[in-house]
Design a protein around this motif. Structure first.
Motif, short mmCIF file in Angstrom:
data_model
loop_
_atom_site.label_atom_id
_atom_site.label_comp_id
_atom_site.label_asym_id
_atom_site.label_seq_id
_atom_site.Cartn_x
_atom_site.Cartn_y
_atom_site.Cartn_z
N GLY A 1 28.91 35.36 31.06
CA GLY A 1 28.68 35.88 32.42
C GLY A 1 29.91 36.42 33.10
O GLY A 1 29.94 36.54 34.32
N ARG A 2 30.93 36.77 32.31
CA ARG A 2 32.16 37.29 32.90
C ARG A 2 32.34 38.76 32.54
O ARG A 2 31.99 39.19 31.45
CB ARG A 2 33.36 36.51 32.40
N ASP A 3 32.92 39.48 33.47
CA ASP A 3 33.25 40.88 33.23
C ASP A 3 34.68 40.91 32.66
O ASP A 3 35.63 40.56 33.37
CB ASP A 3 33.18 41.66 34.53
N PRO A 4 34.85 41.32 31.41
CA PRO A 4 36.20 41.34 30.83
C PRO A 4 37.18 42.24 31.57
O PRO A 4 38.39 42.11 31.42
CB PRO A 4 35.97 41.87 29.41
N GLN A 5 36.64 43.13 32.41
CA GLN A 5 37.51 44.04 33.17
C GLN A 5 37.84 43.49 34.56
O GLN A 5 38.48 44.18 35.37
CB GLN A 5 36.82 45.41 33.32
N TRP A 6 37.45 42.26 34.85
CA TRP A 6 37.68 41.67 36.17
C TRP A 6 39.16 41.69 36.52
O TRP A 6 40.02 41.40 35.68
CB TRP A 6 37.18 40.23 36.22
N THR B 1 39.68 33.88 41.39
CA THR B 1 39.50 33.82 39.93
C THR B 1 38.19 34.56 39.59
O THR B 1 37.40 34.86 40.48
CB THR B 1 39.39 32.37 39.43
N PRO B 2 37.94 34.79 38.31
CA PRO B 2 36.66 35.39 37.92
C PRO B 2 35.45 34.48 38.19
O PRO B 2 34.32 34.94 38.09
CB PRO B 2 36.82 35.61 36.41
N CYS B 3 35.69 33.22 38.51
CA CYS B 3 34.60 32.28 38.83
C CYS B 3 34.26 32.42 40.31
O CYS B 3 35.07 32.05 41.16
CB CYS B 3 35.02 30.85 38.53
N PRO B 4 33.08 32.94 40.64
CA PRO B 4 32.73 33.16 42.05
C PRO B 4 32.90 31.89 42.89
O PRO B 4 32.43 30.82 42.52
CB PRO B 4 31.25 33.58 41.99
N GLY B 5 33.61 32.04 43.99
CA GLY B 5 33.81 30.94 44.92
C GLY B 5 34.94 29.99 44.56
O GLY B 5 35.21 29.05 45.31
N LEU C 1 36.95 38.40 22.11
CA LEU C 1 37.10 37.66 23.36
C LEU C 1 36.26 38.30 24.47
O LEU C 1 35.60 37.60 25.23
CB LEU C 1 38.57 37.56 23.78
N ASP C 2 36.26 39.64 24.54
CA ASP C 2 35.46 40.32 25.56
C ASP C 2 33.98 40.02 25.38
O ASP C 2 33.25 39.82 26.34
CB ASP C 2 35.69 41.83 25.50
N ARG C 3 33.51 39.96 24.13
CA ARG C 3 32.11 39.67 23.87
C ARG C 3 31.77 38.23 24.27
O ARG C 3 30.70 37.95 24.81
CB ARG C 3 31.77 39.92 22.40
N VAL C 4 32.71 37.30 24.02
CA VAL C 4 32.52 35.91 24.46
C VAL C 4 32.41 35.87 25.99
O VAL C 4 31.54 35.21 26.54
CB VAL C 4 33.69 35.02 23.98
#
Length: 194
Positions: free
Chosen positions: A187-192, A30-34, A179-182
């Motif tokens: 701390g998330r990359d919208p392009q992940w 997921t985009p959440c590390p770990g 949403l991308d700005r949120v």
């Protein structure tokens, strides 16, 4: 729109994604590390649903509560229904008179209940996106909800980073979708991608 109404809309969006998660996706990144999908679902269910209800009621979990941060909700085939039912309970608790007044706690300590309520609007949006992106789904979000989450992420972003709830801010152009700005603020990359 009241905060509990926004929570309901955010909950509907994340439940729609949860219903389409396949069992073989639970170990996907997921985009959440770990965190894999399983860890993300368990975090979302525990904090945004179970602990959110207690925070709205200004209660703490009993010492012998069988639902803990280590509970693996995904071992049950009907985990999306558990998530939905408990999110409904949390939303109903936040709709009660006085829920957003005074102070309450979520993970120990105390802060204004309204701040926690705003966080509980943001959690299903941001983690809903995490879940959707990890499992190849879209996340349908309400514009008013997104504006509130953007406001919340702007206001408490620095505190969220200090607490480890947000990663370092990701630069996102002002012209990008809301949403991308949120996501960038959290701390998330919208392009992940996985």
């Amino acid at each position: 729109m009241e905060l509990h109404e926004m929570m309901a809309k955010a909950a509907t969006s994340v439940v729609a994604v949860a219903r389409n998660v396949k069992p073989d996706q639970l170990t996907d990144p997921t985009p959440c590390p770990g965190w894999d999908v399983r860890a993300l679902v368990n975090h979302l269910t525990f904090w945004s649903a179970f602990r959110s209800e207690l925070a709205a009621r200004k209660q703490t979990a009993p010492a012998d509560d069988p639902v803990t941060e280590q509970t693996d909700f995904t071992t049950r085939r009907d985990w999306p229904q558990t998530l939905e039912r408990q999110l409904d309970r949390a939303v109903a608790a936040w709709a009660e008179p006085g829920a957003t007044e005074g102070d309450t706690g979520l993970a120990g300590g105390s802060m204004p209940a309204r701040v926690i309520a705003m966080m509980m609007v943001g959690e299903p949006v941001v983690h809903g996106w995490d879940l959707a992106r990890a499992t190849g789904q879209p996340l349908e979000t309400d514009a008013a909800v997104l504006w509130t989450v953007h406001e919340m992420a702007t206001e408490i972003g620095e505190m969220g980073r200090r607490m480890g709830a947000f990663g370092p801010e990701v630069a996102v152009p002002e012209s990008a979708p809301l949403l991308d700005r949120v996501l960038g603020l959290s701390g998330r990359d919208p392009q992940w991608t996985p």
